[in-house]
Design a protein around this motif. Structure first.
Motif, short mmCIF file in Angstrom:
data_model
loop_
_atom_site.label_atom_id
_atom_site.label_comp_id
_atom_site.label_asym_id
_atom_site.label_seq_id
_atom_site.Cartn_x
_atom_site.Cartn_y
_atom_site.Cartn_z
N ALA A 231 -19.15 0.86 8.11
CA ALA A 231 -19.45 2.11 8.81
C ALA A 231 -19.41 3.33 7.90
O ALA A 231 -20.29 4.20 7.98
CB ALA A 231 -18.51 2.30 9.99
N GLY A 293 -24.20 1.36 10.03
CA GLY A 293 -23.72 0.96 8.72
C GLY A 293 -24.61 -0.03 8.00
O GLY A 293 -24.51 -0.20 6.77
N SER A 343 -13.56 4.04 11.79
CA SER A 343 -14.86 3.39 11.91
C SER A 343 -15.23 3.16 13.36
O SER A 343 -16.40 3.32 13.76
CB SER A 343 -14.85 2.05 11.16
OG SER A 343 -14.74 2.23 9.76
N SER A 346 -16.66 6.16 14.79
CA SER A 346 -18.01 6.44 14.31
C SER A 346 -19.06 5.65 15.07
O SER A 346 -20.26 5.90 14.90
CB SER A 346 -18.12 6.13 12.81
OG SER A 346 -18.17 4.73 12.57
N PHE A 347 -18.66 4.69 15.90
CA PHE A 347 -19.63 3.96 16.72
C PHE A 347 -20.20 4.84 17.82
O PHE A 347 -21.27 4.56 18.35
CB PHE A 347 -18.98 2.72 17.34
CG PHE A 347 -18.70 1.61 16.35
CD1 PHE A 347 -19.18 1.66 15.06
CD2 PHE A 347 -17.93 0.52 16.73
CE1 PHE A 347 -18.92 0.64 14.15
CE2 PHE A 347 -17.67 -0.51 15.83
CZ PHE A 347 -18.16 -0.45 14.54
#
Length: 612
Positions: A231, A293, A343, A346-347
């Motif tokens: 990511a 990513g 991470s 960040s999705f």
């Protein structure tokens, strides 16, 4: 990769059409240096058999530096062997020759948008097909999954909690109807660019439909672990730089986070895999950036090690780029945030606002669990913030005593069972707030970009709605039920409300009491939502009551935001000192006190405050 005249396209063989399309995509989607690098990388990596150059699974795994411990190489190879057949997906899986790898990199890096104008839905469907297996037995098992709710015996007030919505038999109505067409839109768009006869527009029924297809849960779990790892990956950044994230306790944390994300789609104890209906519904709402990513990962094919860009035309070495700040500052001081949680965020939050941009503003374990400490540390940050709160699920209501009992008694009598994931009692909730924090009087703060979310034990995102604007609230005594809340109505000002024993909970809300000892997340699905929308994966009523372990606030911003915060702190410190001291012109505190005593303002029998 020579050009094929357009008048000859309709008479070409499938192999010639594939070569023509690959050439067209390569020239329009790659820069000249990228195309040179791609050819150079393919030539150096390819094996040769019967005069055919192709890439093997272990070759791709080594080139992308996929960690062996994740066992994700077969999953990736399965994906790209399918995507490499594009647009003739009925031929998948294919040998990954030059033309096939052109299509793989174009699609995996989303550069196809320079040629095609299809929506993200089309790419999602293609990615699903590349991960899915067509197993009728698995499909029938998925359809027969029990609909018994988690802890059904605890469901109160006659409210039905039918388990995960993704597990319901009737939930996966025609999988392909979600897109409105059995044909893949990306395939059609690609073929339309060639003006090919309609006979080429539809593959066989197996490639054109998602019916009967499931992504095996274990495969998707391994892929999620990789997606968490990649990511934060930057352009040309090597995956091996994150080797420390796949060893020891960091690997355990990575697995646990992947399990939380997987739980958003299915209950792995009941369901063998993920259907397209589940994939299509949950992905855009809860993790729209899940596959981002893969872009920088597959862009490695577009940078050749044999191409030295470290020198200028005059032969002088190029300036060395500055070392970027760490992915996560103050990581060692955090009890909740780590690189895997970052991470996971960040999705559904753009990584540009997260990686290298977060700094710890407030930590209960460091600054104390109090509203005053929270206010001091957070209120002067004039940029977006992320609040995280972790805790442990509370036991049944009947055994509640002491402060826990008082907290339970303050909740509305309509109670729901917890939200699933039996046996995983650690919960993590949070909120993204774009506006500066402030004390709430009559109106809440926040806007329609405020996001309420759950990270563990089930990943879930509750976007802001327009039903009301009760987004965020920071209430101090003497208001009724002081504390922090999201999605609940603001405090009432009437005298009777100050003695109200019941804490008001919004339909979808998170409330933290002023002692930072207990919290509750309420999800009244039957209400249709309030300031925040209801869950897309759990279509039932649930409530998480928990004792708080830690609470943190992270500021999204850089040095400029931190400078503004320091200046505000310094100004407030000067103002506080000016108010504390009564300067009568002497600058001598003892002399000032003597003058006040002579004036009768302070003395042994009067309370006039402190002079020092």
């Amino acid at each position: 990769m020579g050009q094929t005249p357009s008048h000859e396209v309709s008479h070409a063989s499938k192999a010639e059409l594939t070569a023509y399309l690959a050439d067209r995509f390569a020239r329009r989607c790659y820069e000249p240096l990228e195309l040179f690098s791609f050819k150079d990388n393919f030539k150096s990596l390819a094996d040769v058999r019967d005069d055919v150059r192709y890439l093997k699974e272990d070759t791709i795994a080594r080139f992308l530096e996929l960690p062996d411990i994740l066992s994700v190489s077969p999953v990736i190879f399965h994906m790209i062997s399918y995507i490499g057949a594009f647009p003739f997906l009925q031929d998948a899986p294919v040998i990954l020759g030059f033309e096939q790898m052109v299509m793989v990199v174009v699609i995996m890096t989303e550069r196809y948008t320079r040629v095609l104008t299809q929506s993200a839905t089309s790419r999602r469907k293609l990615l699903f097909k590349s991960l899915a297996v067509y197993d009728r037995k698995l499909s029938e098992m998925e359809k027969k999954v029990s609909t018994v709710p988690p802890n059904a015996s605890q469901t109160g007030s006659g409210v039905s909690a039918p388990g995960y919505a993704v597990d319901q038999v009737g939930d996966d109505i025609d999988d392909d109807s979600a897109d409105g067409d059995d044909d893949d839109e990306l395939v059609l768009a690609a073929l339309d660019t060639l003006s090919i006869d309609d006979a080429f527009k539809t593959g066989d029924s197996h490639s054109a439909t998602t019916h009967g297809a499931l992504i095996p849960a274990d495969n998707f779990r391994r892929l999620i672990m990789l997606l968490l790892l990649v990511a934060p990956l930057g352009p040309q950044e090597r995956l091996s730089a994150y080797a420390d994230r796949v060893t020891g306790s960091a690997l355990d944390s990575l697995r646990a986070t992947a399990e939380d994300v997987l739980s958003a789609f299915i209950d792995v104890e009941k369901t063998p895999g993920i259907s397209y209906a589940q994939f299509q519904r949950i992905l855009p709402a809860s993790m729209p950036h899940l596959f981002d990513g893969l872009n920088p990962l597959f862009e490695h094919f577009l940078f050749s090690k044999n191409l030295d860009l470290s020198k200028h035309k005059n032969g002088k070495p190029a300036a060395v780029p500055p070392t970027p700040p760490p992915l996560l500052q103050s990581q060692g001081e955090s009890q909740i945030m780590n690189l895997n949680v970052l991470s996971q965020l960040s999705f559904f939050i753009d990584g540009k606002d997260l990686f290298h941009r977060l700094r710890l503003l407030y930590s209960g374990s460091e600054s104390g669990y109090s509203m005053g400490s929270f206010e001091t540390k957070v209120f002067n940050w004039h940029a977006p913030t992320i609040l995280l709160v972790s805790g442990t699920r509370l036991d049944s209501l009947e055994s509640s005593r002491g402060s826990e009992g008082v907290f339970h008694d303050s909740l509305p009598p309509r109670r729901f069972s917890h939200g699933g994931a039996v046996g995983r009692d650690r919960v993590v909730f949070g909120a993204l707030v774009k506006q500066p924090w402030r004390i709430t009087n009559k109106e809440c703060f926040g806007d329609n970009e405020t996001v309420l979310f759950q990270l563990s034990p089930i990943h879930d995102v509750f976007a802001a709605s327009t039903l009301n604007r009760n987004y965020a609230c920071f209430t101090k005594s003497p208001s009724a039920h002081p504390g922090i809340s999201f999605g609940s109505p603001p405090p009432q000002t009437s005298s009777s409300s100050r003695h109200s024993p019941i804490r008001p909970l919004g339909p979808v809300s998170l409330c933290i009491d002023s002692s930072f000892e207990f919290g509750v997340f309420n999800h009244d699905y039957t209400s249709g939502g309030g300031a925040f929308s209801t869950s897309t994966s759990r279509r039932f009523n649930f409530q998480e009551r928990f004792s708080i372990d830690d609470i943190e606030v992270w500021g999204c911003g850089g040095d400029e935001e931190a400078k503004i915060q320091r200046e505000r702190w310094e100004w407030e410190a000067r103002e506080a000192e000016a108010r504390r001291r009564i300067n009568l012109g002497t600058g001598d505190i003892a002399a000032d006190r003597a003058l006040l005593e002579m004036a009768g303002l302070i003395g042994t029998n009067r309370s006039g405050g402190s002079m020092g």
